[in-house]
Scaffold this active site. Sequence first.
Site, short mmCIF file in Angstrom:
data_model
loop_
_atom_site.label_atom_id
_atom_site.label_comp_id
_atom_site.label_asym_id
_atom_site.label_seq_id
_atom_site.Cartn_x
_atom_site.Cartn_y
_atom_site.Cartn_z
N THR A 39 31.65 -31.40 -12.00
CA THR A 39 30.20 -32.08 -11.72
C THR A 39 30.43 -33.18 -10.86
O THR A 39 29.74 -33.22 -9.82
CB THR A 39 29.62 -32.48 -13.05
N THR A 64 29.62 -46.44 -10.44
CA THR A 64 29.89 -47.40 -11.71
C THR A 64 30.83 -48.44 -11.36
O THR A 64 31.71 -48.24 -10.14
CB THR A 64 30.49 -46.52 -12.75
N ASP A 65 30.90 -49.59 -12.06
CA ASP A 65 31.76 -50.54 -11.68
C ASP A 65 33.10 -50.08 -12.13
O ASP A 65 34.22 -50.68 -11.92
CB ASP A 65 31.40 -51.78 -12.43
N GLU A 66 33.26 -49.09 -12.99
CA GLU A 66 34.53 -48.76 -13.42
C GLU A 66 35.47 -48.13 -12.44
O GLU A 66 36.63 -48.14 -12.43
CB GLU A 66 34.33 -47.35 -14.61
N TYR A 72 37.00 -40.12 -15.99
CA TYR A 72 35.79 -40.40 -15.67
C TYR A 72 35.71 -41.23 -14.28
O TYR A 72 35.02 -41.02 -13.11
CB TYR A 72 34.94 -40.93 -16.59
N LYS A 102 34.54 -40.55 -10.32
CA LYS A 102 33.42 -41.42 -9.81
C LYS A 102 34.07 -41.75 -8.58
O LYS A 102 33.10 -41.89 -7.32
CB LYS A 102 32.71 -42.28 -10.65
P1 NAD Z 1 23.86 -39.44 -18.77
O1 NAD Z 1 25.13 -38.96 -19.42
O2 NAD Z 1 22.93 -39.84 -19.87
O3 NAD Z 1 22.98 -38.36 -18.05
C1 NAD Z 1 23.44 -37.53 -17.03
C2 NAD Z 1 22.74 -36.51 -16.94
O4 NAD Z 1 23.06 -35.70 -15.79
C3 NAD Z 1 22.24 -35.61 -17.90
O5 NAD Z 1 20.75 -35.53 -18.05
C4 NAD Z 1 22.83 -34.25 -17.67
O6 NAD Z 1 22.00 -33.07 -18.13
C5 NAD Z 1 22.69 -34.22 -16.12
N1 NAD Z 1 23.85 -33.43 -15.67
C6 NAD Z 1 25.39 -33.55 -15.98
N2 NAD Z 1 25.93 -32.56 -15.23
C7 NAD Z 1 25.20 -31.95 -14.46
C8 NAD Z 1 25.15 -30.75 -13.43
N3 NAD Z 1 26.39 -30.38 -13.14
N4 NAD Z 1 24.13 -30.55 -12.57
C9 NAD Z 1 22.77 -31.25 -12.94
N5 NAD Z 1 22.70 -32.22 -13.94
C10 NAD Z 1 23.68 -32.50 -14.49
O7 NAD Z 1 24.26 -40.64 -17.68
P2 NAD Z 1 23.70 -41.98 -17.56
O8 NAD Z 1 24.26 -42.90 -18.49
O9 NAD Z 1 22.31 -41.98 -17.28
O10 NAD Z 1 24.37 -42.14 -15.90
C11 NAD Z 1 23.75 -41.63 -14.89
C12 NAD Z 1 24.45 -42.06 -13.85
O11 NAD Z 1 24.63 -43.31 -13.64
C13 NAD Z 1 26.03 -41.56 -13.66
O12 NAD Z 1 26.09 -41.16 -12.23
C14 NAD Z 1 26.91 -42.55 -14.20
O13 NAD Z 1 28.01 -42.27 -13.57
C15 NAD Z 1 26.12 -43.74 -13.39
N6 NAD Z 1 26.27 -45.07 -14.21
C16 NAD Z 1 26.09 -45.19 -15.70
C17 NAD Z 1 26.44 -46.24 -16.31
C18 NAD Z 1 25.96 -46.43 -17.67
O14 NAD Z 1 26.10 -47.64 -18.34
N7 NAD Z 1 25.25 -45.41 -18.37
C19 NAD Z 1 26.54 -47.45 -15.41
C20 NAD Z 1 26.78 -47.34 -14.07
C21 NAD Z 1 26.57 -46.06 -13.56
O1 DAU Z 2 30.50 -49.77 -16.79
C1 DAU Z 2 29.77 -48.96 -16.57
C2 DAU Z 2 30.04 -47.66 -17.36
O2 DAU Z 2 29.52 -48.02 -18.62
C3 DAU Z 2 29.32 -46.22 -16.87
O3 DAU Z 2 30.06 -45.91 -15.79
C4 DAU Z 2 29.58 -45.15 -18.08
O4 DAU Z 2 28.91 -43.99 -17.63
C5 DAU Z 2 29.31 -45.59 -19.36
O5 DAU Z 2 29.64 -44.67 -20.44
C6 DAU Z 2 30.05 -47.04 -19.58
O6 DAU Z 2 31.22 -46.94 -20.02
P1 DAU Z 2 32.04 -47.71 -21.17
O7 DAU Z 2 33.22 -46.73 -21.58
O8 DAU Z 2 32.02 -49.13 -20.66
O9 DAU Z 2 31.06 -47.54 -22.23
P2 DAU Z 2 30.99 -47.09 -23.89
O10 DAU Z 2 29.70 -47.34 -24.50
O11 DAU Z 2 31.70 -45.71 -24.16
O12 DAU Z 2 31.94 -48.39 -24.41
C7 DAU Z 2 31.58 -49.36 -24.26
C8 DAU Z 2 32.78 -50.39 -24.85
O13 DAU Z 2 32.99 -50.28 -26.09
C9 DAU Z 2 34.26 -50.03 -24.41
O14 DAU Z 2 34.98 -51.01 -24.33
C10 DAU Z 2 34.71 -48.91 -25.62
C11 DAU Z 2 34.08 -49.74 -26.60
N1 DAU Z 2 33.53 -48.55 -27.87
C12 DAU Z 2 32.86 -47.60 -27.34
C13 DAU Z 2 32.60 -46.59 -28.47
C14 DAU Z 2 31.82 -45.38 -28.22
C15 DAU Z 2 33.97 -48.79 -29.26
O15 DAU Z 2 34.77 -49.78 -29.43
N2 DAU Z 2 33.60 -48.14 -29.99
C16 DAU Z 2 33.07 -46.82 -29.67
O16 DAU Z 2 32.74 -46.01 -30.49
#
Ligand code: NAD
Ligand code: DAU
Length: 351
Positions: A102, A132-134, A157, A161
């Site tokens: 994806t 993402t910042d990751e 992941y 990205k």
């Molecule tokens: P999410 O997992 O909540 O949503 C992802 C969406 O993409 C879902 O609706 C899923 O059905 C759709 N999707 C997945 N695979 C697909 C495919 N092959 N074709 C069409 N649709 C598909 O993710 P999110 O947290 O909303 O993140 C959205 C974007 O922002 C991502 O690109 C992620 O890398 C980026 N991002 C997320 C965060 C965060 O903290 N969540 C931070 C920085 C950047």
């Molecule tokens: O920084 C941006 C990213 O933030 C996005 O690109 C990703 O899509 C998003 O999932 C998020 O990634 P993280 O790995 O930072 O988020 P998560 O909520 O999974 O975890 C946040 C922090 O908490 C991380 O240090 C791992 C920790 N964690 C997470 C879970 C799910 C725990 O300690 N326990 C948990 O059960």
Amino acid sequence: MKRTLLITGGAGFIGSHVVRRFVKKYPGYTIVNLDKLTYAGNLENLKDIETQSNYIFYKGDICDAPLITKLFEQHKFDGVIHLAAESHVDRSIANPMEFIQTNIVGTVALLNAAREAWRSNFDNKLFYHISTDEVYGSLGQNGKFTEKTPYDPHSPYSASKAASDHLVRAYYHTYKLPIVISNCSNNYGPNQFPEKLIPLAINNIKNSRPVPVYGTGQNVRDWLYVEDHAEAIDIIFHKGKVGATYNIGGDNEWKNIDLVRLLCKIMDKKLGRPEGTSEQLIQFVKDRAGHDLRYAIDSSKLQKELGWRPLTTFESGLEKTVDWYLSNQKWLDNVISGEYQEYYKKQYHLR
Ligand code: NAD
Ligand code: DAU
């Protein structure tokens, strides 16, 4: 102004806030949401705007090149805001291939379709890639990620990205495809799938289940309210410089353990429990493999050049988030039935 935009992943967490914002704020735009509706996609997230006349939804996969080409032919998109992705680090560790498919192959399928559809004239077209910042890897105790920080992704992941960011930039340099990229820190807010730390903790605290904290909880994340991210996306889409990258962050660093303790305190108040009750649910569990220590974003470029800044304080954002989860039990019940239970058992080996 009339425009037709393709937003991918609009049924997910951040995507749904972006779709809602654009549908409501720009009635002259037609917003086409393409989403595969994986476990993370949920049309309930968009119930309030689904009947708007400037909104169209398609269930489909961004890797399906013929489908994307057809959509470009049919709707003549002027812009793409690409959010669709596999987004959870832990799932990428358990099953990297879907992330490669994806996040990398899907992004290239979209780039190819945009390049082909817009080939005669790139004027007023824009491919906006949400990242993402990751991709920058992990920080020590000091410093912040700037747009110039070298890429050093550590999880499947973040590597997927990073690869997609490189490919988007390659299409800009090689084919002059008009692109812009933003790299954002951790988002939180309503509609986030409860595999991510904040909604998972809220759900577990509410149900008096163990709250898993990886390792010793010393890892630091920079939290941003999702609507502030949606606003940044709006500003970058309309005013960003073609070919540029913008970092987006909350300037709001928290150690995981401090954040979870704060959530426990808020939940004790909301649920009328004696102070300190929920903290007893915290359970330190096996650390995430390759767990990045610290993320922190320097968003001064975006602030200075385009005038964005985060508007939501962490206090009010967390309060709004907790209230939303407490008053949307049906949403939560729907998403944690079925596949979530299997995922949870495998990931945590907890009850
Ligand atoms: P999410 O997992 O909540 O949503 C992802 C969406 O993409 C879902 O609706 C899923 O059905 C759709 N999707 C997945 N695979 C697909 C495919 N092959 N074709 C069409 N649709 C598909 O993710 P999110 O947290 O909303 O993140 C959205 C974007 O922002 C991502 O690109 C992620 O890398 C980026 N991002 C997320 C965060 C965060 O903290 N969540 C931070 C920085 C950047
Ligand atoms: O920084 C941006 C990213 O933030 C996005 O690109 C990703 O899509 C998003 O999932 C998020 O990634 P993280 O790995 O930072 O988020 P998560 O909520 O999974 O975890 C946040 C922090 O908490 C991380 O240090 C791992 C920790 N964690 C997470 C879970 C799910 C725990 O300690 N326990 C948990 O059960």
